[in-house]
Design an enzyme around this catalytic site. Structure first.
Site, PDB file in Angstrom:
ATOM      1  N   PHE A 180       0.804  -1.219   0.000  1.00 39.78           N
ATOM      2  CA  PHE A 180       0.000   0.000   0.000  1.00 39.78           C
ATOM      3  C   PHE A 180       0.833   1.264   0.000  1.00 39.78           C
ATOM      4  O   PHE A 180       0.362   2.324  -0.396  1.00 39.78           O
ATOM      5  CB  PHE A 180      -0.935   0.022   1.221  1.00 39.78           C
ATOM      6  N   LYS A 229      -1.238  -8.218  -8.310  1.00 38.50           N
ATOM      7  CA  LYS A 229      -2.152  -8.116  -7.174  1.00 38.50           C
ATOM      8  C   LYS A 229      -1.740  -6.902  -6.360  1.00 38.50           C
ATOM      9  O   LYS A 229      -0.806  -6.953  -5.564  1.00 38.50           O
ATOM     10  CB  LYS A 229      -2.130  -9.356  -6.274  1.00 38.50           C
ATOM     11  N   GLU A 254      -4.957  -4.432  -1.338  1.00 34.63           N
ATOM     12  CA  GLU A 254      -6.395  -4.199  -1.265  1.00 34.63           C
ATOM     13  C   GLU A 254      -6.720  -2.868  -0.589  1.00 34.63           C
ATOM     14  O   GLU A 254      -7.858  -2.395  -0.659  1.00 34.63           O
ATOM     15  CB  GLU A 254      -7.092  -5.350  -0.525  1.00 34.63           C
ATOM     16  N   ARG A 255      -5.709  -2.251   0.022  1.00 38.76           N
ATOM     17  CA  ARG A 255      -5.921  -0.942   0.648  1.00 38.76           C
ATOM     18  C   ARG A 255      -5.781   0.204  -0.353  1.00 38.76           C
ATOM     19  O   ARG A 255      -6.291   1.298  -0.115  1.00 38.76           O
ATOM     20  CB  ARG A 255      -4.935  -0.752   1.799  1.00 38.76           C
ATOM     21  N   SER A 294       5.642  -6.791   4.027  1.00 40.05           N
ATOM     22  CA  SER A 294       6.167  -7.002   5.374  1.00 40.05           C
ATOM     23  C   SER A 294       7.060  -8.234   5.432  1.00 40.05           C
ATOM     24  O   SER A 294       6.971  -9.130   4.586  1.00 40.05           O
ATOM     25  CB  SER A 294       5.016  -7.153   6.369  1.00 40.05           C
ATOM     26  N   CYS A 313      10.025   1.378   3.476  1.00 39.85           N
ATOM     27  CA  CYS A 313      11.076   0.457   3.905  1.00 39.85           C
ATOM     28  C   CYS A 313      12.454   1.103   3.912  1.00 39.85           C
ATOM     29  O   CYS A 313      13.428   0.461   4.294  1.00 39.85           O
ATOM     30  CB  CYS A 313      11.083  -0.788   3.030  1.00 39.85           C
ATOM     31  N   GLU A 366      10.088  -3.472  13.292  1.00 38.24           N
ATOM     32  CA  GLU A 366       9.706  -2.480  12.289  1.00 38.24           C
ATOM     33  C   GLU A 366       8.332  -1.936  12.676  1.00 38.24           C
ATOM     34  O   GLU A 366       7.339  -2.661  12.642  1.00 38.24           O
ATOM     35  CB  GLU A 366       9.651  -3.094  10.891  1.00 38.24           C
TER      36      GLU A 366
END
Length: 487
Positions: free
Chosen positions: A154, A178, A181-182, A231, A286, A386
């Site tokens: 996202f 893909k 979804e956010r 993640s 990141c 993190e």
């Protein structure tokens, strides 16, 4: 489809906008207001099957399309992205929350990735040796590998997809994306513009969803490679499951980036760079600076400067003028961040700026103000984990040796920075720090698209990194031809 007004986001399969097989939906929120802006389907493996079959069919002709023609489509695509940059930046801000200026910067980085991909044919050239033995020659040729699956996060809804599919299709592959979804709206707009640029049907496909879509890509026999950014736990899962299914996998994971500030550093420069690196994009990147290790003699000065500058940060809706710090992506992430701040206090760190107390935090949206901890130790959760939020930890050290030792104890190793005017210190830092991307007096040492994005340790799983020549290697396979020609 006009994605800005879409009530239900559709999948893009075989050049058509189609509804998912699934009836399950998830709300897409504007994180600055908490308002629902769309509904995204939680697609099934059946949707993945349709997309992969469409991509596989398109591969038959796309892989045979002349390389210069593929490049020309990407050059046109790049120009369309330039022509629509304002719309793209606004859309990023609406569904991700980052400031408009930062969204504009992301659009530029995405465009740079497409520019690099358009020039990738030069990097796809093979090699030849005319005389490996008397009358015998050998040559190496590059070929695409097939259908590629891309799973994107996202936090960079434009840049990361533009890392992946333009380079993959430039190399002759087809792609199933893909997106998070956010943040599905930006990905849909990228597909619309790709179609406008002349990309044939089925070369780029989008399947929205969550776990079922990820597993569908990882398990499908026609998917030859997976590129992932997200993640650490999911990256490790994607790498293990993908390789178990005999796929190439590059999985970019989490980070805990250290910035080292030495006594001879330009503190004005260091402060400016650290503030931007720590709190830009609400710390949701990141390459964010999340730990500062500073020599004790100048620690008080640096902390004072950082707090002073953090107090000047304008927090709010990223579409508003002068806003620097937008919201985190969701309410549960806001609560998770506040939990980490609570734990820092409980474990004995000194909270010198409390982002829980900013006015914006108490209103609508998912805001957390810039938070700074001093006297942090490596036993604390705020040093180890993190957090992916605007939380900065300061560790006081006696020397560069100690700073490097502490940084190297982290299981993450995406990036690290040093602030100094000493060439000897820079050399020691470069040679001994265990991290893939390094900065000298630079807060976010993220490389341009023609260099690999090269994390180490638990920040990356795989052998070939994203971007650069690594990217071309990842998206191609080789044939060797040895010939004998006698008079």
């Amino acid at each position: 489809m006009t994605v800005q007004t879409a009530q239900i986001v559709k999948n893009y399969i075989g050049g058509e906008w189609v509804e998912s097989i699934s009836t399950k939906m998830e709300a897409v929120y504007n994180p600055a207001t908490g308002e629902v802006i769309a509904q995204v389907p939680l697609s099934t493996k059946g949707d993945v099957e349709q997309a992969v079959l469409a991509a596989n069919e398109a591969f038959k002709s796309w892989s045979k399309t002349a390389v210069p023609k593929r490049a020309r489509i990407l050059f046109k695509y790049q120009q369309l992205l330039v022509d629509n940059w304002e719309e793209l930046a606004k859309l990023i801000t609406i569904e991700n929350g980052k400031s408009y200026n930062e969204a504009y910067g992301e659009v530029l980085r995405g465009i740079e990735c497409v520019e690099f991909a358009a020039g990738a044919p030069t990097l796809m050239m093979g090699k030849q040796l005319p005389d490996i033995a008397t009358g015998i020659e050998s040559g190496m040729y590059r070929y695409p590998i097939g259908v590629i699956g891309g799973i994107t996060p996202f936090n960079f809804p434009m840049m990361v997809p533009c890392w992946m599919f333009p380079l993959a299709i430039a190399c002759g592959n087809t792609f199933v994306l893909k997106p998070s979804e956010r943040t599905p709206l930006l990905a849909a707009r990228l597909a619309e513009l790709a179609e406008e640029a002349g990309l044939p049907k089925g070369v780029l496909n989008i399947v929205n969803g969550a776990h079922d879509v990820v597993n569908g890509l990882l398990e499908h026999k026609l998917v030859k490679a997976i590129s992932f950014v997200g993640s650490q736990p999911v990256a490790e899962y994607v790498y293990k499951k993908g390789t178990e299914n005999l796929k190439r996998v590059q999985a970019l994971a989490g980070a805990k980036n250290h910035s080292i500030v030495l006594n001879d550093a330009n503190l004005e420069l260091a402060t400016k760079q650290i503030i931007s690196a720590a709190f830009g994009s609400a710390g949701e990147r990141c390459m964010a600076a999340s730990v500062v290790t500073v020599e004790e003699e100048i620690a008080d000065q640096l902390v004072e400067r950082l707090v002073e500058e953090a107090n000047k940060i304008v927090i709010g809706n990223g579409l508003d003028e002068d806003v620097f710090l937008g919201p985190v992506i969701r309410d549960n992430h806001k609560e998770r961040t506040i939990g980490y701040i609570d734990s820092g206090v409980e474990q004995g760190a000194t909270l010198v700026r409390d982002g829980r107390e900013d006015t914006a935090v108490k209103g609508a949206g998912y805001f957390v103000g810039p938070t700074i901890f001093d006297h942090v130790t490596k036993e604390m959760k705020i040093w180890q984990d993190e957090i992916f939020a605007p939380v900065l930890s300061i560790v006081r050290v006696k020397s560069l040796d100690e700073a490097i030792e502490i940084a190297n104890e982290s299981r993450f190793a995406n990036g690290a920075c040093i602030y100094t005017d000493s060439g000897a210190s820079v050399r020691q830092f470069r040679e001994t720090i265990e991290s893939g991307m390094l900065g000298v007096n630079v807060g976010v040492p993220a490389p341009m698209a023609f260099f690999p994005f090269s994390g180490w340790k638990d920040s990356f799983y795989g052998d070939l990194h994203a971007n650069g020549t690594d990217g071309v290697e990842f998206y191609t396979r080789k044939k060797m031809l040895t010939s004998r020609w006698e008079k």
